[in-house]
Scaffold this motif. Structure first.
Motif, PDB file in Angstrom:
ATOM      1  N   VAL A 129      21.862  26.032  -1.565  1.00 16.42           N
ATOM      2  CA  VAL A 129      22.498  24.958  -0.797  1.00 16.42           C
ATOM      3  C   VAL A 129      22.235  23.604  -1.449  1.00 16.42           C
ATOM      4  N   LEU A 130      21.004  23.378  -1.875  1.00 17.17           N
ATOM      5  CA  LEU A 130      20.655  22.118  -2.526  1.00 17.17           C
ATOM      6  C   LEU A 130      21.498  21.882  -3.771  1.00 17.17           C
ATOM      7  N   LEU A 131      21.635  22.893  -4.629  1.00 16.73           N
ATOM      8  CA  LEU A 131      22.398  22.743  -5.861  1.00 16.73           C
ATOM      9  C   LEU A 131      23.884  22.539  -5.576  1.00 16.73           C
ATOM     10  N   ALA A 132      24.436  23.330  -4.653  1.00 18.67           N
ATOM     11  CA  ALA A 132      25.870  23.240  -4.377  1.00 18.67           C
ATOM     12  C   ALA A 132      26.242  21.892  -3.762  1.00 18.67           C
ATOM     13  N   VAL A 133      25.440  21.426  -2.810  1.00 15.78           N
ATOM     14  CA  VAL A 133      25.749  20.147  -2.160  1.00 15.78           C
ATOM     15  C   VAL A 133      25.561  18.995  -3.138  1.00 15.78           C
ATOM     16  N   THR A 134      24.563  19.086  -3.996  1.00 16.34           N
ATOM     17  CA  THR A 134      24.369  18.028  -4.995  1.00 16.34           C
ATOM     18  C   THR A 134      25.562  17.943  -5.948  1.00 16.34           C
ATOM     19  N   ALA A 156      14.373  25.958   5.305  1.00 17.88           N
ATOM     20  CA  ALA A 156      14.678  25.744   3.890  1.00 17.88           C
ATOM     21  C   ALA A 156      16.142  25.363   3.696  1.00 17.88           C
ATOM     22  N   ILE A 157      17.035  25.967   4.467  1.00 18.09           N
ATOM     23  CA  ILE A 157      18.462  25.649   4.355  1.00 18.09           C
ATOM     24  C   ILE A 157      18.732  24.243   4.861  1.00 18.09           C
ATOM     25  N   VAL A 158      18.085  23.863   5.953  1.00 20.07           N
ATOM     26  CA  VAL A 158      18.272  22.505   6.484  1.00 20.07           C
ATOM     27  C   VAL A 158      17.755  21.459   5.500  1.00 20.07           C
ATOM     28  N   ILE A 159      16.594  21.714   4.904  1.00 20.68           N
ATOM     29  CA  ILE A 159      16.051  20.777   3.910  1.00 20.68           C
ATOM     30  C   ILE A 159      16.977  20.707   2.698  1.00 20.68           C
ATOM     31  N   GLY A 160      17.470  21.859   2.236  1.00 20.64           N
ATOM     32  CA  GLY A 160      18.396  21.856   1.103  1.00 20.64           C
ATOM     33  C   GLY A 160      19.660  21.076   1.398  1.00 20.64           C
ATOM     34  N   ALA A 180      19.994  18.518   3.620  1.00 21.15           N
ATOM     35  CA  ALA A 180      19.692  17.091   3.703  1.00 21.15           C
ATOM     36  C   ALA A 180      19.404  16.493   2.321  1.00 21.15           C
ATOM     37  N   LEU A 181      18.555  17.168   1.552  1.00 16.63           N
ATOM     38  CA  LEU A 181      18.219  16.653   0.223  1.00 16.63           C
ATOM     39  C   LEU A 181      19.424  16.716  -0.712  1.00 16.63           C
ATOM     40  N   GLY A 182      20.230  17.765  -0.594  1.00 12.98           N
ATOM     41  CA  GLY A 182      21.436  17.843  -1.415  1.00 12.98           C
ATOM     42  C   GLY A 182      22.417  16.738  -1.087  1.00 12.98           C
TER      43      GLY A 182
END
Length: 228
Positions: free
Chosen positions: A48-53, A121-125, A127-129
């Motif tokens: 999620v972090l990589l995709a949203v970024t 972990a998904i929520v953090i990913g 928000a950070l993404g």
């Protein structure tokens, strides 16, 4: 005194089917538990972090395409605003904010669709993404926009020729629009459509049934009241 009546929505303790079984945990199509373990959840959060970024590239390109330009003109010695009453600088900030809000809501909906079970972990990913995506979009928009060296740009186009000022984000708080929108939308979707925890049965709140096992024969007898 009368014994308390069993509410109509509760089965009687004398019912042989009492207590009812607790609802089973959600199962997948293959009969296994859908809840991922910690390692799987961390991997999903990184995805999620990589995709949203990377979605920040779309933010930067859309901002570059839709943001209003600030026209400048030079007289050969100095650079001036061609339209002194224009509000294009404010329009650029507003365009970035609206795009970030829209992408935040969209990314939250997509993440919830694929990972309905949620997880920290998904929520953090998410928000950070969203934060990194906003920074990436800001950098892409300013990098691909008009040149930042205004004086050199003015000399290159010549005196009396209109050119555009660099694309800038003056309201830096707009960087937070994406992660805030993503968190709010994801929270709303989880509250409305997320999986529900099983409700506990009534067996803990009700007294034991009348056919409970009798105490052992060697148990001490309760004391009798001494009466004259």
């Amino acid at each position: 005194m009368t014994a308390p009546l069993t509410p109509p929505h509760r089965p009687s303790p004398q019912d042989p089917a009492w207590p009812p079984p607790y609802p089973a945990a959600p199962k997948g199509a293959d009969g296994t538990d859908d809840t991922p373990d910690a390692a799987t959840e961390v991997r999903q959060g990184l995805v999620v972090l990589l995709a949203v970024t990377l979605a920040g590239l779309a933010l930067g390109l859309l901002w570059l395409w839709l943001a209003p330009r600030i026209p400048l003109i030079s007289d050969g010695k100095a650079v001036f605003l061609k339209d002194t009453e224009g509000e294009n600088a404010v329009g650029a900030d507003g365009t970035f904010t609206l795009l970030a809000l829209g992408l935040g809501a969209l990314s939250a909906a997509v993440v919830f669709w694929f990972y309905r079970h949620g997880g920290i972990a998904i929520v953090i990913g998410l928000a950070l993404g969203g934060l990194l995506g906003s920074l990436l979009g800001w950098g892409v928009g300013t990098l691909l926009g008009p040149a930042h060296d205004v004086a050199e740009h003015a000399r290159a186009v010549g005196a009396g020729v209109t050119f555009h000022a660099p694309l800038e984000l003056k309201a830096h708080g707009a960087i937070l629009a994406w992660p805030v929108a993503a968190m709010l939308v994801h929270l709303a979707l989880t509250g409305l459509f997320g999986p529900r925890d099983p409700e506990p049965g009534w067996d803990d709140a009700l007294p034991p049934p009348h056919d409970a096992p009798a105490p052992p024969h060697d148990a001490p007898a309760p004391p009798h009241d001494a009466r004259p």
